[in-house]
Design a protein around this motif. Structure first.
Motif, PDB file in Angstrom:
ATOM      1  N   GLY A  26      47.647  38.047  33.879  1.00  0.00           N
ATOM      2  CA  GLY A  26      48.885  38.507  34.786  1.00  0.00           C
ATOM      3  C   GLY A  26      49.444  37.389  35.334  1.00  0.00           C
ATOM      4  N   TRP A  68      44.356  39.368  39.826  1.00  0.00           N
ATOM      5  CA  TRP A  68      44.385  39.292  38.128  1.00  0.00           C
ATOM      6  C   TRP A  68      42.884  39.132  37.882  1.00  0.00           C
ATOM      7  CZ3 TRP A  68      48.219  34.528  39.074  1.00  0.00           C
ATOM      8  CH2 TRP A  68      49.411  34.716  39.322  1.00  0.00           C
ATOM      9  N   VAL A 118      38.608  46.604  38.109  1.00  0.00           N
ATOM     10  CA  VAL A 118      39.378  46.044  36.927  1.00  0.00           C
ATOM     11  C   VAL A 118      38.344  46.582  35.674  1.00  0.00           C
ATOM     12  CG1 VAL A 118      38.105  43.919  36.816  1.00  0.00           C
ATOM     13  CG2 VAL A 118      39.839  44.133  35.231  1.00  0.00           C
ATOM     14  N   SER A 138      48.124  48.258  42.139  1.00  0.00           N
ATOM     15  CA  SER A 138      47.877  48.218  40.867  1.00  0.00           C
ATOM     16  C   SER A 138      47.756  47.050  39.927  1.00  0.00           C
ATOM     17  CB  SER A 138      48.875  49.239  39.851  1.00  0.00           C
ATOM     18  OG  SER A 138      50.378  48.794  40.394  1.00  0.00           O
ATOM     19  N   ASP A 139      48.064  46.882  39.021  1.00  0.00           N
ATOM     20  CA  ASP A 139      48.137  45.598  38.186  1.00  0.00           C
ATOM     21  C   ASP A 139      48.782  44.073  38.757  1.00  0.00           C
ATOM     22  OD1 ASP A 139      46.725  46.954  36.011  1.00  0.00           O
ATOM     23  OD2 ASP A 139      48.781  46.914  34.857  1.00  0.00           O
ATOM     24  N   GLU A 178      43.355  47.331  32.989  1.00  0.00           N
ATOM     25  CA  GLU A 178      44.100  47.627  34.141  1.00  0.00           C
ATOM     26  C   GLU A 178      43.225  47.320  35.329  1.00  0.00           C
ATOM     27  OE1 GLU A 178      47.144  51.423  33.528  1.00  0.00           O
ATOM     28  OE2 GLU A 178      44.852  51.899  32.919  1.00  0.00           O
ATOM     29  N   ARG A 179      44.141  46.986  36.405  1.00  0.00           N
ATOM     30  CA  ARG A 179      43.357  46.928  37.880  1.00  0.00           C
ATOM     31  C   ARG A 179      43.738  47.802  38.737  1.00  0.00           C
ATOM     32  NH1 ARG A 179      45.989  43.672  34.885  1.00  0.00           N
ATOM     33  NH2 ARG A 179      46.936  42.294  36.490  1.00  0.00           N
ATOM     34  N   HIS A 185      49.909  45.043  26.711  1.00  0.00           N
ATOM     35  CA  HIS A 185      49.741  44.152  27.634  1.00  0.00           C
ATOM     36  C   HIS A 185      50.927  42.954  27.225  1.00  0.00           C
ATOM     37  CE1 HIS A 185      48.999  40.984  30.412  1.00  0.00           C
ATOM     38  NE2 HIS A 185      48.298  40.066  29.531  1.00  0.00           N
ATOM     39  N   LYS A 233      53.310  46.526  37.095  1.00  0.00           N
ATOM     40  CA  LYS A 233      52.109  46.697  36.052  1.00  0.00           C
ATOM     41  C   LYS A 233      52.361  45.461  34.976  1.00  0.00           C
ATOM     42  CE  LYS A 233      50.073  49.968  35.026  1.00  0.00           C
ATOM     43  NZ  LYS A 233      48.599  50.097  35.241  1.00  0.00           N
TER      44      LYS A 233
END
Length: 618
Positions: A137, A171, A282, A311-312, A337-338, A500, A548
């Motif tokens: 991230g 992250w 996560v 979110s991410d 994903e977070r 990603h 995202k």
């Protein structure tokens, strides 16, 4: 140890859920006084007790803990981390086996512990401690991003600099070594990373002991000659093609294990007050996509208590209630994903509620071994009854700084990325990433291997030619720093791919259904156009409407995302975050250069420097 647990150990019985407390990783706050003062984080072997009934498990950890420490910084606080490999030569902590596929309708071997007689892969057992850390991230230069080939051995350090000029976000960091990420991450090399800023502070969200990272990962374990769990990490995959005609090697599925761990513990519990809590979730699994549901003691969904606020890429514009109804039946989270979650425990005082992984077509809490969910339990919350109001009020608006990207009025390039079905010719049995370039119909013969025609949502028929398919093919994407780009991912069949893209944050634009039966895997191209299907509208989920960097792309869908590649230069990667797919070739490079320097680019070495305007339209 209780008598019940002791009896279970003696009998070699099932692990008992919710007997171990949740471990919270230590917090590391690097000194902000001098960026030249490096913070060393050493990768070390460690022994981890994953469950009270298990013997210790050999793992690798950042600073010797699994997960690694939670790194916390302020926005704009530039830091340097020396990720130092202190893992001496010795036993690799993961046993890897491949087992035959079973008949449909029966539980797969991955739903069970143990090797089932399969011999360990000696090439995995012989792996050295070769590691590289990627801060997932992060907007940081290519030299600090954790390029997969630039892994280091014992005694060496990877020096990375992180500007942290980003809105408040979660992250996470993990290993990214070329070809072996799946085993290095499985060994425990994960941790979470938080950036704080003034906008987040002003919300007065639950903090301190009421803000907790939840690093979710599934694992499998080996057994001894008597069938008892011996605690050793087992990476067990299923062979779907014993000997692929193109490579002579077996084709396997990504790994999923029967046991869910949270912060390194199998099925832990957490004592909480009857108050609001913030959980930074996560999914650090290799490949398992979780469908989470919050349930009570009777496995009934708990409504009104759970809200997703981020979110991410940071805070969502507004809170999203997760009531497990028709609009959002589960909290679906793919690898990498977070989710920033708030749970209101005030109405649950004195009760126990649980996060469970819902099996396909099953009520929550019901085992579904056939669909590889033999144990649905994830973790338990034990709610106290102190009756002390914490004063927190859920805001109606979370991020006043969030802005939607105006697609229609923002100049941007286009990229079409095709995700091919397993078994497509030339792919060695595995799915691939194909980078595509639009061509005039007259310029190619249709049907042809590597050529795909798309009848899109605008009613236009477009023809695309494949320009790259493997990681080491010629560079196809070069982007001017600060440029906006729309990337379209078209999944022609196979599993859901969580894609990603390094460096940039994106906003989802649309999900569209496409009929992909015109694609012929044996040809490796379309014999009839891939067709947009207007009869199957796919609305974006409410919790997908923020920033995202991981996007779930199901088969038969085209997903469009738009983002800006800013804040750094260099060579980066994008890939499927099913780690077995990444290691087997679903990964491609791209380069970000100053726009001024692109004017002098000769094209042959970098390619795509015109911004890729020939990609998928719209």
């Amino acid at each position: 140890m209780t008598k019940k647990i002791a009896d279970a150990v003696r009998a070699g019985g099932e692990l008992i859920p919710f007997v171990d407390p949740l471990t919270v990783p230590p917090v590391l706050r690097p000194d902000s006084a001098d960026v030249l003062q490096e913070t060393e984080i050493a990768l070390r072997p460690t022994w981890v007790r994953m469950h009270t009934q298990l013997p210790p498990t050999l793992m690798w950890g950042y600073n010797g803990t699994v997960p690694g420490p939670t790194i916390e910084v302020r926005r704009g606080q530039r830091i340097r981390i020396a990720w130092t490999n202190r893992i001496p030569a010795g036993e690799y902590p993961v046993t890897a086996v491949e087992v035959p596929v079973r008949a449909p309708g029966t539980p797969p071997a991955t739903a069970e512990p143990g090797r089932g007689g399969a011999e360990p892969n000696p090439d995995v057992a012989a792996l050295p401690s070769w590691t590289v850390t990627h801060l997932h991230g992060a907007q940081t230069g290519g030299g600090s991003d954790g390029w997969a080939d630039n892994a280091v051995g014992y005694g060496d350090a990877q020096l990375s600099e992180y500007p942290n000029d980003h809105q408040a976000v979660q992250w996470w960091y993990h290993d990214h070594a070329m070809n072996i990420t799946r085993w290095n991450v499985y060994s425990g090399l994960v941790g979470t990373y938080l950036i704080r800023d003034d906008e987040e502070d002003a919300l007065q969200l639950p903090a301190g002991a009421r803000e907790i990272p939840l690093i979710l990962a599934d694992r499998n374990l080996d057994t001894d000659e008597d069938g008892r769990l011996n605690g050793r990490l087992l990476h067990k995959t299923v062979i779907v093609v014993p000997k692929h005609p193109e490579t002579g090697k077996p084709v396997t599925t990504p790994v999923t294990g029967p046991y869910s761990t949270v912060n390194g513990t199998i099925w832990p519990y957490l004592d909480v007050d009857d108050a609001w809590y913030r959980f930074r979730l996560v999914n650090a699994s290799n490949a398992r996509i979780y469908d989470l549901v919050l349930v009570d003691e009777d496995d009934n969904p708990v409504t009104g208590a759970l809200h997703q606020i981020g979110s991410d890429g940071g805070l969502l514009p507004t809170p999203v209630p997760v009531d497990f109804d028709a609009s959002l039946p589960t909290l679906t989270i793919a690898p990498a994903e977070r989710m920033d979650l708030l749970i209101d425990f005030r109405a649950l005082a004195g009760r126990r509620v649980r996060l469970v992984n819902k099996g396909r077509g099953q009520p929550p809490g019901v085992p579904d071994a056939v669909n590889n969910v033999p144990y649905p339990q994830v973790m338990e919350f034990r709610v106290g009854a102190k009756g002390r109001p914490d004063g927190f009020v859920l805001p109606e608006v979370l991020s006043g700084s969030f802005r939607r990207i105006d697609h229609a009025h923002t100049e941007h390039g286009h990229r079409l990325i095709v995700l091919t079905p397993p078994g497509t010719v030339g792919g060695g049995g595995h799915p691939e990433i194909w980078e595509m370039a639009e061509v005039e119909d007259s310029g190619v013969t249709v049907p042809t291997e590597g050529v795909i025609q798309v009848h899109d949502a605008n009613g236009e028929l477009k023809t695309y030619r494949r320009i790259a398919r493997t990681f080491n093919d010629g560079l196809g994407i070069t982007i001017g720093e600060g440029s906006f780009e729309q990337w379209s991912f078209l999944n022609l069949g196979g599993p859901v791919h969580p894609m990603h893209i390094h460096l940039a944050d994106f906003q989802l634009m649309s999900r569209d259904a496409y009929r992909a039966d015109g694609f012929d895997p044996q040809l490796g191209g379309t014999v009839a156009p891939v067709e947009y299907d207007p009869a199957k509208p796919i609305p974006l989920a409410p919790n997908e409407r923020g920033w995202k960097d991981v996007f779930r792309v199901p088969p038969g869908q085209l997903l469009r995302v738009i983002g800006r590649f800013d804040g750094a230069y260099g060579r980066f990667m994008y890939h499927c975050h099913l780690l077995e797919h990444e290691d087997m070739g679903m990964m491609r490079p791209f380069v970000v250069l100053p726009k001024e320097a692109l004017k002098f680019d000769h094209g042959a070495g970098h390619g795509g420097h015109d911004g890729g305007h020939g990609g998928h339209g719209g």
